[in-house]
Design an enzyme around this catalytic site. Sequence first.
Site, mmCIF file in Angstrom:
data_model
loop_
_atom_site.group_PDB
_atom_site.id
_atom_site.type_symbol
_atom_site.label_atom_id
_atom_site.label_comp_id
_atom_site.label_asym_id
_atom_site.label_seq_id
_atom_site.Cartn_x
_atom_site.Cartn_y
_atom_site.Cartn_z
ATOM 1 N N TYR A 1 -15.353 1.005 -6.765
ATOM 2 C CA TYR A 1 -16.612 1.680 -6.425
ATOM 3 C C TYR A 1 -17.650 1.503 -7.537
ATOM 4 O O TYR A 1 -18.812 1.819 -7.342
ATOM 5 C CB TYR A 1 -16.341 3.165 -6.137
ATOM 6 C CG TYR A 1 -15.415 3.354 -4.944
ATOM 7 C CD1 TYR A 1 -15.907 3.262 -3.647
ATOM 8 C CD2 TYR A 1 -14.045 3.571 -5.124
ATOM 9 C CE1 TYR A 1 -15.069 3.403 -2.549
ATOM 10 C CE2 TYR A 1 -13.193 3.714 -4.034
ATOM 11 C CZ TYR A 1 -13.705 3.626 -2.746
ATOM 12 O OH TYR A 1 -12.865 3.749 -1.661
ATOM 13 N N LYS B 1 -2.242 -1.585 -3.802
ATOM 14 C CA LYS B 1 -3.103 -0.406 -3.761
ATOM 15 C C LYS B 1 -2.280 0.857 -3.826
ATOM 16 O O LYS B 1 -1.293 0.938 -3.103
ATOM 17 C CB LYS B 1 -3.890 -0.441 -2.451
ATOM 18 C CG LYS B 1 -4.742 0.757 -2.173
ATOM 19 C CD LYS B 1 -5.338 0.647 -0.811
ATOM 20 C CE LYS B 1 -6.076 1.927 -0.522
ATOM 21 N NZ LYS B 1 -6.560 1.995 0.818
ATOM 22 N N GLU C 1 7.495 -6.785 1.533
ATOM 23 C CA GLU C 1 6.230 -6.731 2.271
ATOM 24 C C GLU C 1 5.419 -8.002 2.025
ATOM 25 O O GLU C 1 4.769 -8.527 2.925
ATOM 26 C CB GLU C 1 5.418 -5.489 1.845
ATOM 27 C CG GLU C 1 6.031 -4.160 2.273
ATOM 28 C CD GLU C 1 5.767 -3.829 3.741
ATOM 29 O OE1 GLU C 1 5.154 -4.652 4.441
ATOM 30 O OE2 GLU C 1 6.177 -2.731 4.186
ATOM 31 N N SER D 1 -10.253 5.766 -4.513
ATOM 32 C CA SER D 1 -11.169 6.895 -4.684
ATOM 33 C C SER D 1 -10.713 7.888 -5.756
ATOM 34 O O SER D 1 -11.523 8.381 -6.534
ATOM 35 C CB SER D 1 -11.343 7.615 -3.346
ATOM 36 O OG SER D 1 -10.092 8.048 -2.826
ATOM 37 N N ARG E 1 1.418 10.197 5.152
ATOM 38 C CA ARG E 1 1.527 8.852 5.711
ATOM 39 C C ARG E 1 2.829 8.183 5.269
ATOM 40 O O ARG E 1 2.962 6.976 5.302
ATOM 41 C CB ARG E 1 0.348 7.994 5.254
ATOM 42 C CG ARG E 1 -1.027 8.552 5.557
ATOM 43 C CD ARG E 1 -2.038 7.436 5.614
ATOM 44 N NE ARG E 1 -3.425 7.862 5.559
ATOM 45 C CZ ARG E 1 -4.080 8.470 6.542
ATOM 46 N NH1 ARG E 1 -3.441 8.784 7.653
ATOM 47 N NH2 ARG E 1 -5.354 8.789 6.411
ATOM 48 N N ARG F 1 -10.809 10.917 1.931
ATOM 49 C CA ARG F 1 -10.854 11.742 3.152
ATOM 50 C C ARG F 1 -12.248 12.322 3.335
ATOM 51 O O ARG F 1 -12.780 12.342 4.437
ATOM 52 C CB ARG F 1 -9.857 12.886 3.061
ATOM 53 C CG ARG F 1 -8.488 12.471 2.617
ATOM 54 C CD ARG F 1 -7.444 12.602 3.686
ATOM 55 N NE ARG F 1 -6.184 12.121 3.166
ATOM 56 C CZ ARG F 1 -5.854 10.842 3.071
ATOM 57 N NH1 ARG F 1 -6.688 9.902 3.490
ATOM 58 N NH2 ARG F 1 -4.706 10.474 2.555
ATOM 59 N N LYS G 1 0.857 -1.181 0.000
ATOM 60 C CA LYS G 1 0.000 0.000 0.000
ATOM 61 C C LYS G 1 0.887 1.222 0.000
ATOM 62 O O LYS G 1 1.708 1.421 0.894
ATOM 63 C CB LYS G 1 -0.914 0.009 1.220
ATOM 64 C CG LYS G 1 -1.768 1.260 1.300
ATOM 65 C CD LYS G 1 -2.786 1.185 2.394
ATOM 66 C CE LYS G 1 -3.539 2.502 2.495
ATOM 67 N NZ LYS G 1 -4.520 2.487 3.582
HETATM 68 C C1 PBG Z 1 -7.100 3.482 5.504
HETATM 69 C C2 PBG Z 1 -7.561 3.426 4.089
HETATM 70 C C3 PBG Z 1 -7.463 4.425 3.129
HETATM 71 C C4 PBG Z 1 -8.056 3.911 1.989
HETATM 72 C C5 PBG Z 1 -8.506 2.635 2.274
HETATM 73 N N1 PBG Z 1 -8.165 2.349 3.572
HETATM 74 C C6 PBG Z 1 -6.935 5.790 3.260
HETATM 75 C C7 PBG Z 1 -5.471 5.995 3.435
HETATM 76 O O1 PBG Z 1 -4.689 5.070 3.580
HETATM 77 O O2 PBG Z 1 -5.048 7.170 3.448
HETATM 78 C C8 PBG Z 1 -8.202 4.637 0.688
HETATM 79 C C9 PBG Z 1 -9.174 4.040 -0.261
HETATM 80 C C10 PBG Z 1 -9.530 4.948 -1.367
HETATM 81 O O3 PBG Z 1 -8.915 6.013 -1.575
HETATM 82 O O4 PBG Z 1 -10.471 4.613 -2.098
HETATM 83 N N2 PBG Z 1 -8.144 3.081 6.384
#
Ligand code: PBG
Length: 327
Positions: free
Chosen positions: A312, A247, A232, A273, A216, A205, A195
Amino acid sequence: MTAVRPRRLRPTGAMRRLVAENQPRISSLVLPAFVAEGGTSPRPIGSMPGVVQHSLDSLRGAAGEAAELGLGGIMLFGIPAHKDAVGSAALEADGVLAAAIRAVKAETGDDLVVMSDVCLDEFTDHGHCGLLDETGRVDNDATVEVYRQMAVLHAQAGVDVVAPSGMMDGQVGQIRAGLEAAGHHNTAILAYTAKYASAFYGPFREAVDSSFAGSRREYQQDPANRREAMRELDLDLAEGADMVMVKPAMSYLDVLADVSAVSRVPVAAYQVSGEYAMIEAAAERGWIDRDAAIDESLTSITRAGADIILTYWAAEVARRHATDWRR
Ligand code: PBG
């Protein structure tokens, strides 16, 4: 003139179908869904047109429809009524996620695989994925302890798969140990293995009412790194991951191909997203053919090696491709 003509395999739809190497499958699609505590009706998310924050009622409806359409699963994200520094709502036995899991399980039984996000960013007021130490950094081991408890809570509510997305070291092993100790031997773990610290999570968000404006990068992977994803992967598999994930999807198809080439467990990819928002926004302006772009994006992710895709658009494409993407 050459006698070798690849175009001989492209003249008709029937011929192209015959030789198509890859095609997404409806049963491999997972619908991510947001549920807001105390919500009484679905609330639109501005940067994700067509996606909502569900109430428990509307979530039940969406899950029922997902099962009816033959989707593979649903991934639940909870938005608590109150956020604090330690994300205490995440450990409430009747909290938003536990309630959502129970509601969806009651609606769909064993017809749909129910997955839950195990992370703290939806629950903390600072928006980080974990607990902060005195210096303001995310404390890895203290956070993993909370994830372990969260996972057990979700398993008690009946979830089929827990999905730790916080990128803390050792999270999969600790969650596995917690599940075993609590007798949840059959609750599976979908590890967010590779990730990346990505700008493409932007609209998420808004989706979870997060004010997070930091970075992050101290826990999620650097977009520059490809080989690191394999490290990982090794760790998550050694710790007991039942499935692994890459991801975001589209900017990381090389990583997805690497992981899928060697993984002995199913590989998921998350079309996040921002990937959703970009296609929707360009289509709204008339700049691209929306449906074709969506289908092409999902086909590309499949071609790169994803066995499972979180998107989605899962319900929509299941309707559009009810015949040709069946099975
Ligand atoms: C963390 C999480 C995130 C997403 C899924 N799980 C946000 C992040 O890591 O900042 C993002 C998924 C998306 O953008 O569709 N709980």
